[in-house]
Design an enzyme around this catalytic site. Structure first.
Site, PDB file in Angstrom:
ATOM      1  CD  GLU A  37      32.843  38.431  40.353  1.00 11.45           C
ATOM      2  OE1 GLU A  37      33.879  39.076  40.277  1.00 11.45           O
ATOM      3  OE2 GLU A  37      32.809  37.164  40.183  1.00 11.45           O
ATOM      4  N   GLY A  75      41.280  43.011  37.402  1.00 12.06           N
ATOM      5  CA  GLY A  75      42.241  43.764  37.895  1.00 12.06           C
ATOM      6  C   GLY A  75      42.186  44.533  37.060  1.00 12.06           C
ATOM      7  CG  MET A 101      41.594  34.485  37.539  1.00 13.21           C
ATOM      8  SD  MET A 101      42.096  34.204  39.589  1.00 13.21           S
ATOM      9  CE  MET A 101      42.086  32.238  39.654  1.00 13.21           C
ATOM     10  CD  GLU A 102      36.454  34.062  37.737  1.00  6.15           C
ATOM     11  OE1 GLU A 102      36.466  35.014  36.742  1.00  6.15           O
ATOM     12  OE2 GLU A 102      37.203  33.497  38.243  1.00  6.15           O
ATOM     13  CG  ASP A 133      43.390  43.431  41.695  1.00  5.70           C
ATOM     14  OD1 ASP A 133      41.739  42.863  41.335  1.00  5.70           O
ATOM     15  OD2 ASP A 133      43.904  43.425  40.774  1.00  5.70           O
TER      16      ASP A 133
HETATM   17  O1  OS5 Z   1      36.947  35.080  40.332  1.00  4.61           O
HETATM   18  C1  OS5 Z   1      38.679  35.163  40.576  1.00  4.61           C
HETATM   19  C2  OS5 Z   1      39.095  36.811  38.956  1.00  4.61           C
HETATM   20  N1  OS5 Z   1      38.388  37.617  39.852  1.00  4.61           N
HETATM   21  C3  OS5 Z   1      38.804  38.785  38.430  1.00  4.61           C
HETATM   22  C4  OS5 Z   1      40.119  39.651  39.419  1.00  4.61           C
HETATM   23  C5  OS5 Z   1      41.414  39.273  39.156  1.00  4.61           C
HETATM   24  N2  OS5 Z   1      41.775  37.778  38.158  1.00  4.61           N
HETATM   25  C6  OS5 Z   1      43.344  38.362  38.182  1.00  4.61           C
HETATM   26  N3  OS5 Z   1      44.210  38.565  38.702  1.00  4.61           N
HETATM   27  C7  OS5 Z   1      43.582  39.689  39.388  1.00  4.61           C
HETATM   28  N4  OS5 Z   1      44.100  40.300  39.640  1.00  4.61           N
HETATM   29  C8  OS5 Z   1      42.093  39.697  39.593  1.00  4.61           C
HETATM   30  N5  OS5 Z   1      41.806  41.227  40.338  1.00  4.61           N
HETATM   31  C9  OS5 Z   1      39.994  40.685  40.107  1.00  4.61           C
HETATM   32  C10 OS5 Z   1      38.322  37.322  41.025  1.00  4.61           C
HETATM   33  C11 OS5 Z   1      38.992  36.680  41.852  1.00  4.61           C
HETATM   34  C12 OS5 Z   1      39.976  36.112  42.726  1.00  4.61           C
HETATM   35  S1  OS5 Z   1      40.905  35.129  42.993  1.00  4.61           S
HETATM   36  C13 OS5 Z   1      39.890  35.444  44.672  1.00  4.61           C
HETATM   37  C14 OS5 Z   1      39.994  33.916  46.106  1.00  4.61           C
HETATM   38  C15 OS5 Z   1      39.822  34.708  47.491  1.00  4.61           C
HETATM   39  C16 OS5 Z   1      39.244  33.499  47.967  1.00  4.61           C
HETATM   40  N6  OS5 Z   1      40.093  32.558  48.378  1.00  4.61           N
HETATM   41  N7  OS5 Z   1      39.276  31.656  49.377  1.00  4.61           N
HETATM   42  N8  OS5 Z   1      37.812  32.812  49.766  1.00  4.61           N
HETATM   43  C17 OS5 Z   1      38.072  34.096  48.878  1.00  4.61           C
HETATM   44  C18 OS5 Z   1      37.610  32.543  50.912  1.00  4.61           C
HETATM   45  C19 OS5 Z   1      36.944  31.498  50.866  1.00  4.61           C
HETATM   46  C20 OS5 Z   1      36.415  30.459  51.199  1.00  4.61           C
HETATM   47  C21 OS5 Z   1      35.299  28.744  50.703  1.00  4.61           C
HETATM   48  C22 OS5 Z   1      35.120  29.425  49.595  1.00  4.61           C
HETATM   49  C23 OS5 Z   1      34.757  31.154  49.369  1.00  4.61           C
HETATM   50  C24 OS5 Z   1      36.116  31.721  50.085  1.00  4.61           C
END
Ligand code: OS5
Length: 229
Positions: free
Chosen positions: A12, A78, A172-173, A196
């Site tokens: 982001e 989302g 989520m923030e 999404d």
């Molecule tokens: O920051 C989180 C909230 N964001 C907005 C969002 C959201 N929130 C809630 N529900 C939804 N349907 C949403 N759509 C968009 C996006 C983000 C979601 S949590 C994503 C986690 C993805 C991830 N997990 N592991 N990795 C990526 C790999 C990784 C490995 C090491 C270091 C960093 C990343």
């Protein structure tokens, strides 16, 4: 003027770091803070890591350590409102915490004593966003964003959040950033581009559109900086 720009995930803020090109890096409390200058504005840029606790820490650090006077959040969300399609922009008029629940004591969802369910965004930053949307010929929905420590990938949960808080998008923030900025009297603006629809396909859609939607949001925020400069 010192302006903070934050995201939650590195994806982001990457488009912003690319746009500004050069910056200094400061490591503090487990995060990296990037400082640079743009058209006379002093900028501090960071991603917090995911969720309300990390976002609060970062927003607070940007204000109390780096002296940010305004805070802009750029990222993805989302969609709840069916008008919102992938890549569309939403600016929060107000934010709430959908996972905050002391209803056992007769309080409404999202409420704690001495707090409020909704925190309003800064009106003048919203007005600037409207002008920028006009100038860019982009549609910008203004609406309620609901925040919780949960990646929502479930139609029933999404509908509950939409109905309970009249929310248009979720993430989520944002609301935790709003709580910090409100408490410290710093005007804030939360912008999200849709990645999404928070339904059973949300995980796949999020992975496919995270980068492109994050770019949409970041490009808009850089145009807002032109107006703040
Ligand atoms: O920051 C989180 C909230 N964001 C907005 C969002 C959201 N929130 C809630 N529900 C939804 N349907 C949403 N759509 C968009 C996006 C983000 C979601 S949590 C994503 C986690 C993805 C991830 N997990 N592991 N990795 C990526 C790999 C990784 C490995 C090491 C270091 C960093 C990343």
């Amino acid at each position: 003027m010192k302006v903070a720009i934050m995201g939650a995930m590195v994806e982001e803020i990457e488009p912003l770091l690319e746009f500004f090109g050069t910056y200094e890096t400061t490591e503090l409390a487990g995060n990296k803070y990037y400082t640079t200058e743009y058209k006379g504005l002093e900028l501090v840029i960071a991603y917090s890591k995911i969720g309300k606790v990390f976002a609060s820490l970062t927003a607070s650090t940007m204000i109390q350590h780096f002296g940010a006077e305004k805070l802009l959040f750029s990222g993805v969300a989302g969609a709840i409102n069916p008008q919102l399609q992938i890549g569309d922009l939403i600016a929060a008029t107000a934010l709430c915490q959908h996972d905050l629940d002391i209803t056992a004591f007769g309080h409404p969802y999202g409420f704690v004593p001495e707090g409020s369910v909704f925190i309003d965004s800064d009106k003048s930053l919203l007005a600037i966003a409207k002008e920028v949307a006009g100038e860019m010929d982009k549609s910008l929905l203004e609406g309620v964003i609901a925040t919780g420590d949960q990646f929502v990938a479930d139609e029933a949960r999404k509908d509950w959040i939409g109905e309970t808080f009249k929310a248009d998008a979720l993430e989520m923030e944002g609301a935790s950033v709003a709580v910090v900025c409100d408490a410290l009297d710093v005007p804030f603006f939360i912008l999200r581009a849709i990645s999404d629809s928070a339904d059973m396909d949300a995980g796949f859609s999020f992975e496919e559109f995270l980068q492109s939607s994050a770019k949409e949001s970041a490009a808009f925020v850089t145009k807002m900086l032109d107006r703040l400069a």
